[in-house]
Scaffold this active site. Structure first.
Site, mmCIF file in Angstrom:
data_model
loop_
_atom_site.group_PDB
_atom_site.id
_atom_site.type_symbol
_atom_site.label_atom_id
_atom_site.label_comp_id
_atom_site.label_asym_id
_atom_site.label_seq_id
_atom_site.Cartn_x
_atom_site.Cartn_y
_atom_site.Cartn_z
ATOM 1 C CE1 TYR A 95 -3.767 -1.843 4.701
ATOM 2 C CE2 TYR A 95 -2.877 0.434 4.270
ATOM 3 C CZ TYR A 95 -3.530 -0.613 3.856
ATOM 4 O OH TYR A 95 -3.626 -1.282 3.059
ATOM 5 C CE LYS B 228 -1.592 -3.607 2.432
ATOM 6 N NZ LYS B 228 -1.832 -5.373 1.950
ATOM 7 C CB SER C 121 -1.022 -0.036 1.308
ATOM 8 O OG SER C 121 -1.634 0.762 1.435
#
Length: 303
Positions: free
Chosen positions: A164, A168, A151
């Site tokens: 997150y 990632k 991401s």
């Protein structure tokens, strides 16, 4: 004849959104697909246990072939059963798409250990589990491809997503390790950072007119735009593509940079904290990476 005729793909988190679009796109290109999804909500609560079966039926309705798997990739046992499903049903594994993920957003000083562990367990641990379970199969076959869905939140940055972002970026490191370790077996690994309207970004707060305009642009970037690049990376036409990070943004495909030295300073008699303070800021500050969000870097409208 499809680009992926004869190949078998595993797609995690393939019940909806980007994962479903990838699974259906791979099937349209000729692959037999194992659709993995345990049917949870964006934050990881059980929601629809039959969602993987629904995708399998949709693929079959279009003339494709697929199998459902509802194991959790957060555990090693679940990941090994997923790969066993592919082997039992189709006899090989040519492509693994590590797409599954959940969100537990929180500003860092309020991020609880459970929120941290839950996100890394699916994104990063899950990607390791499935890739490691499939690696011996690909090694024996002498061919294979891994695609990791990273991401721009991790590559560039975002607010309130430390768990997150860490997951990632960890997937990028895992991808690079696989690309190097398994190169001798003709096994490749790459990352894609997708821009698409899906569950993973549907929780974006919309409070201002600028927020509304941003979301409207994102909604135009549909998940099916991601599938063609995944299909290419899983095909024999991508035999020389490995260790790379791509971004797909509507009809645009970007090759992303990766960390390399950009500036240096040297002092023959070594350094002290004070001499570093005297020289480093002036020499290196012009090249410091700014604290930006991905929306600042990708500031133009998608094509």
């Amino acid at each position: 004849m499809g680009l992926l005729d004869g190949k078998v793909a595993i797609v995690t988190g393939a019940g909806q959104g980007i994962g479903r679009a990838i699974a259906e796109g791979l099937a349209a290109d000729g692959a037999r697909v194992v659709v993995n999804d345990i049917g949870v909500s964006l934050t990881g609560e059980r929601e629809n246990a039959a969602i993987a079966e629904e995708v399998v039926l949709a693929i079959a309705d279009r003339g494709g072939e697929a199998a459902a798997n509802m194991d959790s990739i957060a555990s090693w046992e679940g990941a090994t059963r997923l790969v066993e499903t592919a082997m039992d049903r189709f006899g090989r594994v040519d492509l693994v798409v590590n797409n599954a993920g959940i969100l537990r957003d929180a500003i860092f000083h309020k991020l609880e250990p459970e929120q941290w562990r839950a996100v890394l367990a699916v994104h990063l641990d899950g990607s390791y589990h499935v890739s490691r379970a499939a690696a011996p199969v690909m090694r024996q076959q002498g061919t294979g491809s891994f695609v990791f869905m990273t991401s721009t939140a991790g590559l560039i940055g975002n607010f309130g997503q430390a768990n997150y972002m860490a997951a990632k970026m960890g997937m990028v490191g895992l991808m690079r390790a696989i690309a190097m370790d398994m190169q001798r077996f003709n096994v490749r690994a790459n990352c894609i950072a997708p821009f698409a309207w899906s569950r993973m970004i549907s929780s974006i707060p919309v409070e201002t007119e600028a927020d509304k305009a941003r979301v409207a642009k994102l909604q135009r970037m549909t998940p099916d735009k991601i599938a063609p690049l995944v299909g290419f990376l899983g095909s024999d036409r991508a035999k020389d593509v490995s260790g790379q990070i791509f971004t797909v943004r509507n009809n645009e495909i970007f090759l992303m940079s990766q960390p390399r030295p950009i500036r240096s300073i040297h002092r023959s008699d070594g350094w002290t904290a004070e001499t570093i303070a005297d020289l480093l800021p002036g020499a290196m500050a012009p090249s410091f990476a700014p604290l930006e969000r991905s929306t600042s870097v990708f500031s133009w409208d998608p094509i």
